[in-house]
Design an enzyme around this catalytic site. Sequence first.
Site, PDB file in Angstrom:
ATOM      1  N   LYS A 131      40.407  88.232  75.200  1.00  0.00           N
ATOM      2  CA  LYS A 131      39.781  87.067  74.555  1.00  0.00           C
ATOM      3  C   LYS A 131      38.784  87.517  73.495  1.00  0.00           C
ATOM      4  CE  LYS A 131      35.960  84.964  75.732  1.00  0.00           C
ATOM      5  NZ  LYS A 131      34.593  84.995  75.159  1.00  0.00           N
ATOM      6  N   ASN A 132      37.936  88.480  73.840  1.00  0.00           N
ATOM      7  CA  ASN A 132      36.884  88.850  72.889  1.00  0.00           C
ATOM      8  C   ASN A 132      37.424  89.592  71.675  1.00  0.00           C
ATOM      9  OD1 ASN A 132      34.937  87.533  74.273  1.00  0.00           O
ATOM     10  ND2 ASN A 132      34.082  89.351  75.279  1.00  0.00           N
TER      11      ASN A 132
ATOM     12  N   ASP B 178      29.788  92.043  81.049  1.00  0.00           N
ATOM     13  CA  ASP B 178      30.689  90.918  81.320  1.00  0.00           C
ATOM     14  C   ASP B 178      31.390  91.036  82.670  1.00  0.00           C
ATOM     15  OD1 ASP B 178      29.931  89.935  78.902  1.00  0.00           O
ATOM     16  OD2 ASP B 178      31.769  90.470  77.837  1.00  0.00           O
TER      17      ASP B 178
ATOM     18  N   ARG C 225      37.033  78.791  78.757  1.00  0.00           N
ATOM     19  CA  ARG C 225      36.854  79.474  77.470  1.00  0.00           C
ATOM     20  C   ARG C 225      37.544  80.829  77.451  1.00  0.00           C
ATOM     21  NH1 ARG C 225      31.162  80.772  76.278  1.00  0.00           N
ATOM     22  NH2 ARG C 225      32.334  81.971  74.790  1.00  0.00           N
TER      23      ARG C 225
ATOM     24  N   CYS D 174      27.868  81.030  75.507  1.00  0.00           N
ATOM     25  CA  CYS D 174      27.146  81.104  76.778  1.00  0.00           C
ATOM     26  C   CYS D 174      25.670  81.394  76.535  1.00  0.00           C
ATOM     27  CB  CYS D 174      27.747  82.199  77.653  1.00  0.00           C
ATOM     28  SG  CYS D 174      29.379  81.801  78.272  1.00  0.00           S
TER      29      CYS D 174
ATOM     30  N   ARG E 204      19.648  84.689  71.751  1.00  0.00           N
ATOM     31  CA  ARG E 204      20.822  85.374  71.190  1.00  0.00           C
ATOM     32  C   ARG E 204      20.615  85.502  69.680  1.00  0.00           C
ATOM     33  NH1 ARG E 204      26.300  84.033  74.407  1.00  0.00           N
ATOM     34  NH2 ARG E 204      26.863  85.941  73.335  1.00  0.00           N
TER      35      ARG E 204
HETATM   36  C1  EPZ Z   1      29.765  90.275  72.803  1.00  0.00           C
HETATM   37  O1  EPZ Z   1      28.734  89.356  72.488  1.00  0.00           O
HETATM   38  C2  EPZ Z   1      30.691  89.560  73.757  1.00  0.00           C
HETATM   39  N1  EPZ Z   1      31.218  88.382  73.101  1.00  0.00           N
HETATM   40  C3  EPZ Z   1      29.938  89.185  75.030  1.00  0.00           C
HETATM   41  O2  EPZ Z   1      30.894  88.674  75.932  1.00  0.00           O
HETATM   42  C4  EPZ Z   1      29.326  90.438  75.644  1.00  0.00           C
HETATM   43  O3  EPZ Z   1      28.492  90.070  76.720  1.00  0.00           O
HETATM   44  C5  EPZ Z   1      28.482  91.198  74.621  1.00  0.00           C
HETATM   45  O4  EPZ Z   1      29.262  91.444  73.418  1.00  0.00           O
HETATM   46  C6  EPZ Z   1      27.982  92.531  75.127  1.00  0.00           C
HETATM   47  O5  EPZ Z   1      29.047  93.337  75.516  1.00  0.00           O
HETATM   48  C7  EPZ Z   1      32.261  88.498  72.289  1.00  0.00           C
HETATM   49  O6  EPZ Z   1      32.807  89.570  72.064  1.00  0.00           O
HETATM   50  C8  EPZ Z   1      32.764  87.248  71.661  1.00  0.00           C
HETATM   51  P1  EPZ Z   1      25.946  91.834  71.270  1.00  0.00           P
HETATM   52  P2  EPZ Z   1      27.749  89.627  71.264  1.00  0.00           P
HETATM   53  O7  EPZ Z   1      25.666  91.507  69.858  1.00  0.00           O
HETATM   54  O8  EPZ Z   1      28.491  90.310  70.198  1.00  0.00           O
HETATM   55  C9  EPZ Z   1      21.136  91.927  71.086  1.00  0.00           C
HETATM   56  C10 EPZ Z   1      31.787  87.157  77.472  1.00  0.00           C
HETATM   57  O9  EPZ Z   1      31.388  86.844  78.608  1.00  0.00           O
HETATM   58  N2  EPZ Z   1      21.267  91.532  69.691  1.00  0.00           N
HETATM   59  O10 EPZ Z   1      26.621  93.117  71.585  1.00  0.00           O
HETATM   60  O11 EPZ Z   1      27.065  88.362  70.965  1.00  0.00           O
HETATM   61  C11 EPZ Z   1      21.497  90.789  72.030  1.00  0.00           C
HETATM   62  O12 EPZ Z   1      20.414  89.905  72.227  1.00  0.00           O
HETATM   63  C12 EPZ Z   1      30.825  87.307  76.335  1.00  0.00           C
HETATM   64  O13 EPZ Z   1      32.975  87.331  77.185  1.00  0.00           O
HETATM   65  C13 EPZ Z   1      20.152  91.529  68.873  1.00  0.00           C
HETATM   66  O14 EPZ Z   1      19.051  91.848  69.300  1.00  0.00           O
HETATM   67  O15 EPZ Z   1      26.736  90.639  71.948  1.00  0.00           O
HETATM   68  C14 EPZ Z   1      21.902  91.533  73.278  1.00  0.00           C
HETATM   69  O16 EPZ Z   1      20.757  91.831  74.021  1.00  0.00           O
HETATM   70  C15 EPZ Z   1      29.492  86.771  76.626  1.00  0.00           C
HETATM   71  N3  EPZ Z   1      20.297  91.135  67.570  1.00  0.00           N
HETATM   72  C16 EPZ Z   1      22.518  92.833  72.750  1.00  0.00           C
HETATM   73  O17 EPZ Z   1      22.065  92.940  71.382  1.00  0.00           O
HETATM   74  C17 EPZ Z   1      21.509  90.778  67.062  1.00  0.00           C
HETATM   75  O18 EPZ Z   1      21.564  90.449  65.855  1.00  0.00           O
HETATM   76  C18 EPZ Z   1      24.036  92.895  72.735  1.00  0.00           C
HETATM   77  O19 EPZ Z   1      24.566  91.768  72.061  1.00  0.00           O
HETATM   78  C19 EPZ Z   1      22.649  90.814  67.891  1.00  0.00           C
HETATM   79  C20 EPZ Z   1      22.496  91.191  69.207  1.00  0.00           C
END
Ligand code: EPZ
Length: 428
Positions: A22-23, A305, A397, A117, A122
């Site tokens: 999915k991701n 996840d 989702r 979610c 975020r």
């Molecule tokens: C992806 O989300 C996944 N979603 C999430 O899966 C997954 O939990 C996450 O990566 C971590 O592996 C998709 O791929 C669609 P990140 P993403 O940017 O890209 C911080 C699921 O259940 N951060 O890697 O949004 C953030 O707050 C979903 O399938 C910043 O600080 O996650 C977090 O603490 C939920 N600034 C960390 O980085 C930013 O600009 C990782 O977030 C972006 C992120």
Amino acid sequence: MEKFVILGGAKLCGEVNISGAKNSAVALIVAAIMVKGVCVIDNVPEVSDTYVLAEIINKLGGKAEFTDKGVITIDCTNLDCFEASYEMVGKIRASSYLMGALLGRFKHAKVALPGGCDFGVRPINLHLKAFTALGATHSVDRGLVDIQAESLVGSPIYMDQVSVGATINAMLAASLAEGTTIIENAAKEPHIVDVANFLNSMGANIKGAGTDVIKIKGVSELHGGSYSVIPDQIEAGTFMIAAAATGGDVVINNVIPKHLDSLSAKLIEMGVTVVEGDDCVRIIADKPLKKVKVNTMPYPGYPTDLQPQIVALLSVANGTSIVTENVWDNRFQYISQLTLMGAQITVDGRVAVIEGVEKLKGSPVSSTDLRAGAAMVIAGLMADGVTEVFNLKYIDRGYENFVQKLKGLGAQITRRTVEDKNEKQIIA
Ligand code: EPZ
């Protein structure tokens, strides 16, 4: 409103086929916006997130439709709109990829801040930092992020924190920038590699995906083609944990075992047998479960996840387990639901301390996010009695045919509208 009704206690046995990731699919569908030509993507899970993205592409003036089971055909040759309103994107986190794709294509993107979610704050600062490095400016007005550039110019981008979304967005925009971009401290998740492979097969020039330095030489145009999405590491992991939770014996097909290493290692430490094949894993759970410590980390660490699912499993392991959530600042909201089922868990900030109990007890519970919903189902499968899981919109989702797949393994689970009567009869 609908719910799952689960009668716990059945051992899961047999084989299950894992869907496409999915991701990854959500990123590829959006990436197709940058392509002038037809993209045919197969092994796409038919879940609400992929349907919503297809709808968004159609609203932007492109064409996206499922033309066969798991096959989406996208033609964005005539897509002409770079503005995605809140009404269009509010439901889905992956809409943030629209920023990179529209910016790459039109050098201008107006996209509502993403939904998805809720695990606390975020932010998108790293996405915006990457666009700024490529020469774009941005402003935010009434929740709409407006990003534009005269031209995008390749540049070094250092990610202050490992971010899947920001890495993908930077790859998208940089693919159609002039010159070379180097992303340092890039995320290494399997779907980062999948996005790079997809873009390369459409004419991009990306090297190093899967390591923490990704080098992108911009090209002027991307062409159509066909591509197959990788198997869903998180869906596979969810079934591995469900098999372990029920003392089952399950072969999980269509997986890349390497992507599951961190989970396999934890399950083995807990006393579960994990047998790897070329594209399958077999889970045999015939011994008492032992406590473990789990730290979620970016890939190749243990995935956030799969954190709720393993907490559900550890709630019945012998001894005290400790799970530390290092990726999201608030991903333990679902624990109150597990404690309704008799789990003994305390949370202090990012650390959950789990005192294993002998059995969970069936109860009505709510799914607070996508993976938490899967954890509730796992808890229901191993609990005594009947568990009802409400709030299925999150599970929908990301899990394709979840009920059918679990039933195929012998689970006693049905989906029904909340008004249904005689549920015990139906399930018996
Ligand atoms: C992806 O989300 C996944 N979603 C999430 O899966 C997954 O939990 C996450 O990566 C971590 O592996 C998709 O791929 C669609 P990140 P993403 O940017 O890209 C911080 C699921 O259940 N951060 O890697 O949004 C953030 O707050 C979903 O399938 C910043 O600080 O996650 C977090 O603490 C939920 N600034 C960390 O980085 C930013 O600009 C990782 O977030 C972006 C992120």
